[in-house]
Design a protein around this motif. Structure first.
Motif, short mmCIF file in Angstrom:
data_model
loop_
_atom_site.label_atom_id
_atom_site.label_comp_id
_atom_site.label_asym_id
_atom_site.label_seq_id
_atom_site.Cartn_x
_atom_site.Cartn_y
_atom_site.Cartn_z
N SER A 114 0.84 -1.19 0.00
CA SER A 114 0.00 0.00 0.00
C SER A 114 0.88 1.24 0.00
CB SER A 114 -0.92 0.01 1.23
OG SER A 114 -0.15 0.25 2.41
N TYR A 115 0.23 2.37 -0.26
CA TYR A 115 0.95 3.64 -0.22
C TYR A 115 1.53 3.88 1.17
CZ TYR A 115 1.55 8.63 0.48
OH TYR A 115 2.06 9.85 0.84
N TRP A 116 0.83 3.46 2.21
CA TRP A 116 1.26 3.75 3.57
C TRP A 116 2.46 2.89 3.99
CZ3 TRP A 116 -3.73 3.38 1.87
CH2 TRP A 116 -4.46 4.58 1.90
N GLN A 117 2.77 1.86 3.21
CA GLN A 117 3.95 1.05 3.45
C GLN A 117 5.13 1.51 2.61
OE1 GLN A 117 2.17 -2.75 2.44
NE2 GLN A 117 2.24 -3.43 4.58
N THR A 118 4.86 1.81 1.33
CA THR A 118 5.95 2.08 0.39
C THR A 118 6.17 3.56 0.13
OG1 THR A 118 4.49 2.01 -1.55
CG2 THR A 118 5.43 -0.09 -0.78
N ARG A 119 5.11 4.37 0.35
CA ARG A 119 5.15 5.80 0.02
C ARG A 119 5.43 6.02 -1.47
NH1 ARG A 119 2.42 8.58 3.85
NH2 ARG A 119 2.81 7.54 5.86
N ALA A 120 5.06 5.06 -2.30
CA ALA A 120 5.27 5.19 -3.75
C ALA A 120 4.32 6.24 -4.31
CB ALA A 120 5.03 3.84 -4.44
N GLU A 130 -6.86 10.44 -1.85
CA GLU A 130 -7.07 9.01 -2.04
C GLU A 130 -5.72 8.31 -2.19
OE1 GLU A 130 -11.25 8.74 -4.53
OE2 GLU A 130 -9.44 9.38 -5.59
N ALA A 131 -5.70 7.03 -1.87
CA ALA A 131 -4.50 6.22 -2.08
C ALA A 131 -4.94 4.77 -2.28
CB ALA A 131 -3.54 6.33 -0.90
N LEU A 132 -3.98 3.93 -2.66
CA LEU A 132 -4.30 2.57 -3.07
C LEU A 132 -3.64 1.53 -2.17
CD1 LEU A 132 -3.84 2.87 -6.94
CD2 LEU A 132 -6.01 2.65 -5.71
N ILE A 133 -4.38 0.42 -1.99
CA ILE A 133 -3.82 -0.82 -1.46
C ILE A 133 -3.89 -1.83 -2.61
CG2 ILE A 133 -4.04 -2.67 0.25
CD1 ILE A 133 -5.51 -0.68 2.04
N ALA A 134 -2.75 -2.42 -2.96
CA ALA A 134 -2.68 -3.35 -4.09
C ALA A 134 -2.35 -4.74 -3.59
CB ALA A 134 -1.62 -2.89 -5.10
N ALA A 135 -2.92 -5.75 -4.26
CA ALA A 135 -2.67 -7.15 -3.88
C ALA A 135 -2.95 -8.03 -5.07
CB ALA A 135 -3.55 -7.55 -2.70
N ARG A 136 -2.59 -9.29 -4.92
CA ARG A 136 -2.90 -10.26 -5.96
C ARG A 136 -3.68 -11.41 -5.37
NH1 ARG A 136 -1.90 -10.92 -11.03
NH2 ARG A 136 -2.25 -12.99 -11.94
N ILE A 137 -4.84 -11.71 -6.00
CA ILE A 137 -5.60 -12.90 -5.66
C ILE A 137 -5.12 -14.03 -6.56
CG2 ILE A 137 -7.89 -13.94 -5.55
CD1 ILE A 137 -9.06 -11.22 -5.07
N VAL A 138 -4.66 -15.10 -5.99
CA VAL A 138 -4.06 -16.19 -6.77
C VAL A 138 -5.13 -17.20 -7.17
CG1 VAL A 138 -1.81 -15.93 -5.68
CG2 VAL A 138 -3.49 -17.47 -4.67
N GLY A 139 -4.75 -18.07 -8.13
CA GLY A 139 -5.63 -19.14 -8.57
C GLY A 139 -6.20 -18.87 -9.95
N THR A 140 -7.02 -19.78 -10.42
CA THR A 140 -7.68 -19.64 -11.71
C THR A 140 -8.69 -18.50 -11.66
OG1 THR A 140 -9.45 -21.18 -11.11
CG2 THR A 140 -7.44 -22.13 -12.08
N GLU A 141 -9.24 -18.18 -12.83
CA GLU A 141 -10.26 -17.13 -12.87
C GLU A 141 -11.41 -17.45 -11.94
OE1 GLU A 141 -11.82 -15.82 -16.58
OE2 GLU A 141 -9.87 -15.70 -17.53
N LYS A 142 -11.87 -18.69 -11.95
CA LYS A 142 -12.99 -19.09 -11.10
C LYS A 142 -12.60 -18.98 -9.63
CE LYS A 142 -16.21 -22.90 -10.28
NZ LYS A 142 -15.94 -23.05 -8.85
#
Length: 757
Positions: A114-120, A130-142
């Motif tokens: 997130s922005y609050w961790q990286t200050r990117a 506004e700011a963003l928290i980014a993540a990845r959900i793993v697995g197939t589309e379903k």
């Protein structure tokens, strides 16, 4: 039609489908009920992607980055709105960090930052609200969709002093899938009653009108069951459900219209019910079989493409075409056997004082004309043939002019703007696009493999940064023998400059192995994959269509005419697609956001579907012309007769299919809207312009040469081809026909019923 041709010969197929009609219908009812059970929930198992080539370099790089650097490929974005406080306030920072930790603790979620961790800077809005928290959900589309459904309610909405919205690619896909299923249900609720009303207007009889609708429902339910099975083996696009509904209703109506109309004509001539069914199967049944094969081949050609988006339409299309044809050739004759003359019952038009006059035996047609060449369509054909050069040139020129906008087509990729403006995933992305620095979604990732020194990585980064289309290079981020760089282009995410940059990055030498991914890289690979396989797909369609139409007619010229005129009939569709959906004309009226390009796979899909449907109508017309030519040997009269007997039928079928496609086109997802409205335009233009004007004009110009075939091909058709009608005297005598043609003009005359219907 001669008495011998009507009923004296009952083929094996006729005996099979009429032997036990009640048992056939009962078996169909049981199978349909099982299909309802087997196909339930099929939409939930489908994907909303499939535009990428699974064997492409960009796909390999995406999977490697997901495995080695999960944070580099976020597909989930939480847009955090701090309101008037600003994202850098201590209280906001503390709340946002707790939110980030909660997300990181969820099963199936990795690479949380997130922005609050990286200050990117790229994760903070330019106004600081506004700011963003980014993540990845793993697995197939379903699997990713199921994870999103589980966690989204826990993070969406008010979180302490923060307001959170859920976005990112996985949210876009999930929301698109849900909207498509909702829109499909609405389209079915629109199309079914309107189709029934139109069928009643065409047939008059409510009984006759219900038969095509029943065939369509059987085809749709059966195809859903087939697709449910296919989802156990491979990925299937949710968009394919739209094609299932459209073709299931459209083709079933086409086939049932043709068969029921011919059956009623035979009854009007005084033929017994069983003999009428036999004559119908020998004529209209054979035409339906050939039509189904041509449509199935056009759709099967999409199997050569690697993108599962296109392959899904082949799965759905082939299944629904074959099921519609099977129902029309098995269930419909059984129903007609049981109904007999009651097929004309319940003439609803009598309620309005417009009841249909009952045809009298021996009048020759169901439309009341003596020879089938008078009436509105017959007069139209005669007029066109008297002025054939004028109509041929004017019609062809008009179609070419309508297609000219397609010369300016620009290919792109689908994004959040496919969704309606109120969709949450789109709102999030629009906020990022307008309020955050950089080019959201437009960055390119370069994966490095094999290991390298810090100096070698730095040298590569500097050389990439010096490329004219590069704004900035971030990285490398190194993990063992793997590293990746983020390259931000100067242009938009998928414009021509960025696509050129992809090729430049792939050509740039490095001391380690490189591969490039990102939106533009996926687009470049998709275009290459389609371009490489397009000649093969087109070749399959053309060659098999030429062969099938030759087997139907025994002519060399008619198959060539059919392919050329069908292709010409699609020009208006392609021109309209660019003028409306790329350039944005009528976007306000239709309610979509133009992106300035067309998704790469859509023109291929629309060509295959529309070409197959055009051949459907072409086979109906040509077969009736051929039948009359075999009987009389009079070329011009046969063309007029064919158009008179099928013109209204083809127009009615096209209008009904257009209604179904327009219902599909009311979708709130832009690609589905384009698919539905574009194909609706194509079928209407084909039925009302090409079949009514261009075909009779061209056939008049080609004259007796229309039916010519060289000796070897004539003998091939004599052995393997199909013919149904009574021979005209010239053909039986081996002499010349009334147009002056040789004995090879009608290669199959006198050898009817080569197909056992």
């Amino acid at each position: 039609m001669s008495e011998v041709n009507r009923g004296s010969r009952v083929g094996g197929w006729t005996r099979f489908v009429t032997a036990r009609p009640r048992l056939s219908l009962l078996a169909a009812l049981v199978i349909t009920a099982l299909a309802v059970f087997a196909g339930s929930g099929v939409g939930d198992r489908m994907g909303s992607g499939g535009w990428e080539d699974p064997a492409a370099s960009s796909t390999y790089a995406t999977k490697a980055l997901e495995r080695e650097f999960p944070a580099s490929q976020p597909n989930l974005l939480l847009l955090v709105d701090a309101g008037d406080k600003g994202v850098d306030e201590p209280a906001v920072t503390a709340e946002a960090r707790r939110l980030t930790e909660r997300l990181a603790a969820e099963d199936g979620v990795v690479g949380v930052g997130s922005y609050w961790q990286t200050r990117a800077p790229a994760l903070r809005a330019e106004d600081g609200g506004e700011a963003l928290i980014a993540a990845r959900i793993v697995g197939t589309e379903k699997e990713a969709g199921e994870t999103l459904e589980r966690i989204a309610p826990e993070f969406r909405g008010t979180q302490g002093s923060l307001d959170v919205s859920v976005g990112g690619p996985v949210a876009v896909r999930h929301e698109m899938q849900a909207i498509i299923q909702e829109d499909l249900l609405r389209a079915e609720l629109i199309a079914l009653p309107v189709t029934l009303v139109l069928l009643v207007m065409v047939f008059g009889s409510a009984i006759a009108a219900l038969l095509p609708l029943g065939i369509g429902i059987v085809a749709i339910l059966g195809t859903n069951a087939v697709l449910r099975g296919i989802t156990e083996i491979t990925d299937v696009s949710v968009f394919a459900q739209n094609l299932t509904t459209a073709l299931g209703l459209g083709l079933a109506v086409d086939y049932a219209l043709f068969i029921v109309r011919r059956f009623r004509e035979e009854l009007a001539e005084g033929v017994e019910v069983r003999d009428a069914v036999g004559a119908t199967l020998r004529t209209a049944g054979r035409t339906v079989l050939f039509s189904a094969l041509t449509v199935a081949v056009s759709l099967a050609a999409m199997m050569v493409f690697p993108q599962y988006f296109l392959r899904s339409f082949a799965y759905a299309g082939i299944a629904v075409v074959l099921l519609a044809a099977a129902a029309a050739l098995i269930l419909l004759p059984a129903a007609l056997m049981l109904l007999g003359h009651r097929v004309n019952s319940l003439d609803l038009r009598r309620l309005f004082g417009k009841g249909r006059k009952k045809p009298t035996p021996g009048d020759g047609t169901a439309d009341g004309t003596a020879d089938g060449t008078s009436g509105g369509w017959g007069r139209t054909a005669a007029l066109v043939m008297r002025r054939a050069p004028l109509f041929a040139v004017a019609t062809a020129t008009g179609l070419v002019l309508l297609g000219l906008p397609f010369l300016g087509v620009k290919f792109g990729t689908a994004d959040d703007r496919q969704l309606p403006s109120s969709a949450e995933a789109r709102v999030v992305q629009e906020d990022i696009r307008s309020g955050f620095p950089g080019s959201p979604g437009g960055g390119l990732e370069v994966l490095g493999e094999g290991g390298a020194t810090a100096a070698e990585y730095a040298d590569y980064r500097d050389r990439v940064a010096a490329l004219p289309d590069v704004l900035r290079v971030d990285g490398p981020v190194v993990s063992g023998d793997h590293a990746y760089f983020t390259v931000l282009p100067r242009g938009e995410a998928v414009d021509q400059d960025t696509q050129r940059l992809v090729r430049e990055l792939r050509a740039e030498p490095a001391a380690f192995d490189t591969s490039v991914t990102g939106t533009a890289a996926v687009l470049v690979d998709s275009k290459d994959a389609i371009g490489d396989r397009l000649p093969l797909a087109a070749g399959i369609i053309v060659v098999v269509t030429l062969l099938l139409v030759f087997l139907l007619t025994g002519s060399v010229l008619i198959p060539i005419q059919a392919v050329a005129l069908n292709a010409l009939s699609l020009t208006a569709m392609f021109g309209a697609v660019v003028w409306v959906f790329q350039d944005g004309h009528l976007s306000g009226f239709l309610g979509f956001t133009p992106t300035g390009d067309i998704e790469t796979t859509l023109p291929v899909l629309m060509f295959c579907v529309a070409f197959g449907l055009s051949m459907d109508y072409g086979v109906f017309l040509i077969s009736r012309i051929k039948e009359e030519y075999d009987r009389s040997g009079d070329h011009e009269r046969s063309v007029i007769f064919g158009l008179q007997r099928t013109g209204g039928l083809i127009t009615a079928a096209a209008v009904i299919l257009a209604v179904v496609m327009v219902a599909i086109g009311t979708s709130r997802v832009t690609n589905t809207m384009m698919l539905g409205l574009g194909i609706a335009l194509a079928v209407v233009m084909d039925a009302m312009v090409v079949r009514s004007l261009l075909v009779p004009a061209v056939m008049k110009l080609t004259g007796r040469a229309t039916w010519w075939a060289p000796g070897p091909l004539r003998r091939f058709h004599d052995r393997f081809g199909v013919s149904e009608g009574g021979s005209h005297p010239a053909a039986v005598a081996g002499g010349t026909d009334s147009t002056g043609g040789s004995d090879g003009a009608v290669s199959g005359a006198g050898e009817r019923d080569k197909v056992g219907v």
